[in-house]
Structures are given as C-alpha cells and as structure tokens.
Design a protein around this motif. Structure first.
Motif, short mmCIF file in Angstrom:
data_model
loop_
_atom_site.label_atom_id
_atom_site.label_comp_id
_atom_site.label_asym_id
_atom_site.label_seq_id
_atom_site.Cartn_x
_atom_site.Cartn_y
_atom_site.Cartn_z
N HIS A 18 8.49 8.24 -7.07
CA HIS A 18 8.84 6.92 -7.61
C HIS A 18 10.08 6.31 -6.98
CE1 HIS A 18 5.62 7.23 -10.45
NE2 HIS A 18 6.02 8.46 -10.72
N GLN A 19 11.05 7.11 -6.65
CA GLN A 19 12.26 6.57 -6.04
C GLN A 19 11.93 5.91 -4.69
OE1 GLN A 19 15.25 6.61 -7.83
NE2 GLN A 19 15.70 5.06 -6.31
N ARG A 20 11.11 6.56 -3.90
CA ARG A 20 10.70 5.98 -2.62
C ARG A 20 9.84 4.74 -2.85
NH1 ARG A 20 9.24 10.41 1.83
NH2 ARG A 20 9.50 8.60 3.17
N SER A 21 9.00 4.81 -3.85
CA SER A 21 8.13 3.68 -4.16
C SER A 21 8.93 2.43 -4.50
CB SER A 21 7.20 4.05 -5.33
OG SER A 21 6.46 2.94 -5.72
N VAL A 22 9.94 2.57 -5.35
CA VAL A 22 10.70 1.38 -5.76
C VAL A 22 11.56 0.84 -4.62
CG1 VAL A 22 10.65 1.88 -8.24
CG2 VAL A 22 12.59 2.67 -6.87
N VAL A 23 12.03 1.70 -3.75
CA VAL A 23 12.81 1.22 -2.59
C VAL A 23 11.93 0.31 -1.73
CG1 VAL A 23 13.90 1.95 -0.43
CG2 VAL A 23 14.46 3.12 -2.56
N LYS A 48 0.84 -1.20 0.00
CA LYS A 48 0.00 0.00 0.00
C LYS A 48 0.88 1.25 0.00
CE LYS A 48 -4.04 0.04 2.10
NZ LYS A 48 -5.19 0.22 3.01
N ALA A 49 1.93 1.26 0.81
CA ALA A 49 2.84 2.41 0.87
C ALA A 49 3.53 2.62 -0.48
CB ALA A 49 3.88 2.22 1.97
N HIS A 50 3.95 1.54 -1.10
CA HIS A 50 4.62 1.64 -2.42
C HIS A 50 3.66 2.25 -3.45
CE1 HIS A 50 3.76 -1.46 -5.64
NE2 HIS A 50 4.63 -0.74 -6.29
N LEU A 99 5.97 -6.92 -8.95
CA LEU A 99 7.05 -7.10 -9.94
C LEU A 99 6.79 -6.26 -11.19
CD1 LEU A 99 7.64 -10.96 -9.65
CD2 LEU A 99 9.23 -9.14 -8.94
N GLU A 100 5.56 -6.28 -11.65
CA GLU A 100 5.21 -5.51 -12.84
C GLU A 100 5.33 -4.01 -12.57
OE1 GLU A 100 1.93 -5.50 -16.42
OE2 GLU A 100 1.48 -6.61 -14.59
N SER A 101 4.91 -3.60 -11.39
CA SER A 101 5.03 -2.19 -11.00
C SER A 101 6.49 -1.76 -10.96
CB SER A 101 4.37 -1.99 -9.63
OG SER A 101 4.62 -0.70 -9.14
N LEU A 102 7.34 -2.61 -10.38
CA LEU A 102 8.77 -2.30 -10.31
C LEU A 102 9.39 -2.18 -11.70
CD1 LEU A 102 9.93 -4.52 -7.33
CD2 LEU A 102 10.42 -2.09 -7.60
N ALA A 103 9.11 -3.14 -12.55
CA ALA A 103 9.66 -3.10 -13.91
C ALA A 103 9.22 -1.83 -14.63
CB ALA A 103 9.23 -4.34 -14.69
N GLY A 104 7.96 -1.50 -14.53
CA GLY A 104 7.44 -0.31 -15.18
C GLY A 104 8.04 0.97 -14.62
N ALA A 105 8.18 1.03 -13.30
CA ALA A 105 8.74 2.23 -12.67
C ALA A 105 10.19 2.42 -13.07
CB ALA A 105 8.62 2.13 -11.15
N ALA A 115 9.09 -1.24 -2.69
CA ALA A 115 8.70 -2.42 -3.45
C ALA A 115 9.86 -3.41 -3.56
CB ALA A 115 8.19 -2.02 -4.83
N ASP A 116 11.09 -2.91 -3.76
CA ASP A 116 12.27 -3.80 -3.77
C ASP A 116 12.37 -4.56 -2.45
OD1 ASP A 116 13.41 -3.31 -6.33
OD2 ASP A 116 14.47 -1.54 -5.61
N SER A 117 12.18 -3.86 -1.35
CA SER A 117 12.24 -4.50 -0.02
C SER A 117 11.11 -5.51 0.15
CB SER A 117 12.14 -3.45 1.08
OG SER A 117 13.24 -2.58 1.03
N LEU A 118 9.94 -5.15 -0.31
CA LEU A 118 8.79 -6.05 -0.23
C LEU A 118 9.07 -7.36 -0.96
CD1 LEU A 118 5.77 -6.72 0.30
CD2 LEU A 118 5.22 -5.31 -1.66
N ILE A 119 9.60 -7.27 -2.16
CA ILE A 119 9.92 -8.47 -2.95
C ILE A 119 10.97 -9.32 -2.25
CG2 ILE A 119 11.03 -9.20 -5.12
CD1 ILE A 119 8.04 -8.38 -5.34
N ALA A 120 11.96 -8.67 -1.66
CA ALA A 120 13.04 -9.41 -0.97
C ALA A 120 12.55 -10.05 0.33
CB ALA A 120 14.21 -8.46 -0.69
N MET A 121 11.72 -9.34 1.07
CA MET A 121 11.32 -9.81 2.40
C MET A 121 10.16 -10.80 2.39
SD MET A 121 11.58 -6.14 4.37
CE MET A 121 10.77 -6.70 5.86
N TYR A 122 9.30 -10.72 1.38
CA TYR A 122 8.10 -11.55 1.35
C TYR A 122 7.98 -12.26 0.00
CZ TYR A 122 7.15 -8.67 5.41
OH TYR A 122 7.25 -8.03 6.62
N PRO A 123 8.77 -13.30 -0.21
CA PRO A 123 8.81 -13.97 -1.52
C PRO A 123 7.51 -14.69 -1.91
CG PRO A 123 10.19 -15.12 0.08
CD PRO A 123 9.72 -13.87 0.74
N VAL A 124 6.62 -14.91 -0.97
CA VAL A 124 5.36 -15.58 -1.31
C VAL A 124 4.15 -14.65 -1.15
CG1 VAL A 124 6.18 -17.93 -0.87
CG2 VAL A 124 5.17 -16.62 0.99
#
Length: 182
Positions: A98-103, A87-89, A122-128, A105-114
């Motif tokens: 966007h810079q804060r958003s990707v930081v 939600k924060a991202h 992932l799609e949001s990160l790639a697009g950003a 989202a990057d952490s979210l992907i690393a911390m919660y793989p499932v």
C-alpha cells in the motif's frame, strides 16, 4: 512455481531483446515505435500471467508494476502514461504494498489532473490512507475525499452521502467508524 518464474523471466528477456523502431511522433515528442514496444512488453507479460492461471507472488507483482511504470516514466506525455501508472498503483495495492501504491497514485493525481479515472484514484487514495497505510493519515483521507466530492458533481447521491458521513467522523479510525455505524 519455478516454471512460472522461468516463463516470466523468459518473457522479459524476449521483450527486452527486440530493437525499438525510431519513428518520432510530433504531438508528444515520443518515439512511436518505442512506445508500442513498451506497451507490447507489458501485454506479453500480462498474457504470460494469464496463461499460467496461478496466483502470482509479490515479487512477480512488483515486476509487473515496474513494467507498467516503465511505460509511464519513459513516455510521460503519452496517453498511455497515466493509465499505466494507475495500473501499477492497483497492482501494488492488490499485492498489499500500500505504501508504494499511494506514492504512485499521489504522483498520478499531481501529474495528470484530467485523467479520466481520476475519481477512482482519489477514492482509492482516501481509502488506502484511511485503512491500510500505517500510521493512518487522516489529513490525506480528508484531502482526497474532499477533492473527490468537489470534482465529482455527478456522483451518485448515496456515494456522496457515505463520503460526507465519513468526513464528519474523520477523527475516528475506519474500524471505529464502522463500529459506530452498527
């Protein structure tokens, strides 16, 4: 506008003033009442934003996103943590931060793989990284699109084709890619 800020600050003060319950939840090691209070604080803030009916400022968006992050940071093992990070991202991205958003989202992907909404993140990160983050980081665009393809075997064929086409022309900026397609 001043009235809206007064409501936001008032909601924040009211939410912060209530004392948390101390019930410990065995499974996650979090204090159940504290988590409920933190979630309630965010919901109260969301309600005040909805009631105001106004488009809120970047400062208000930051306050809102920080409240969401507070839930995730205070209760990282709770089921709500990845949802509130997500939600924060989204709040940061929709506010042009966007810079804060990707930081986040990057952490979210690393911390919660499932995390259940991982494909959307992932799609949001790639697009950003492709469009909004300056300078463009094509290695991150490629990384996140490839992860998305790998982790989403049931993706719609047309979406898969679009991503594969974008990866084929990864050296082009997004604008160049769009111009080429037309």
């Amino acid at each position: 506008m001043k009235v809206f800020y007064a409501i936001a600050v008032g909601s924040l003060m009211m939410a912060c003033s209530s004392g948390p319950e101390k019930t410990v939840e065995k499974k996650t090691g979090t204090r159940k009442g504290d988590l409920a209070s933190a979630v309630k604080e965010v919901k109260l803030f969301e309600d005040s934003l909805k009631r105001s009916g106004m488009q809120y400022s970047q400062e208000t968006a930051v306050l809102y996103a920080e409240k969401c992050l507070s839930v995730a940071h205070r209760f990282p093992k709770s089921p709500e943590a990845p949802r509130y990070m997500d939600k924060a991202h989204i709040i940061f991205a929709s506010s042009g931060l966007h810079q804060r958003s990707v930081v986040i989202a990057d952490s979210l992907i690393a911390m919660y793989p499932v995390y259940k909404n991982r494909p959307m993140v992932l799609e949001s990160l790639a697009g950003a990284y492709d469009v909004f983050v300056v300078p463009r980081q094509k290695d991150k665009v490629k990384k996140y699109y490839e992860l998305l393809l790998k982790e989403s075997p049931d993706m719609k064929p047309e979406q898969r084709k679009q991503i594969e086409d974008r990866l084929k022309y990864i050296d082009l900026t997004f604008d160049e890619y769009v111009s080429k397609a037309n």
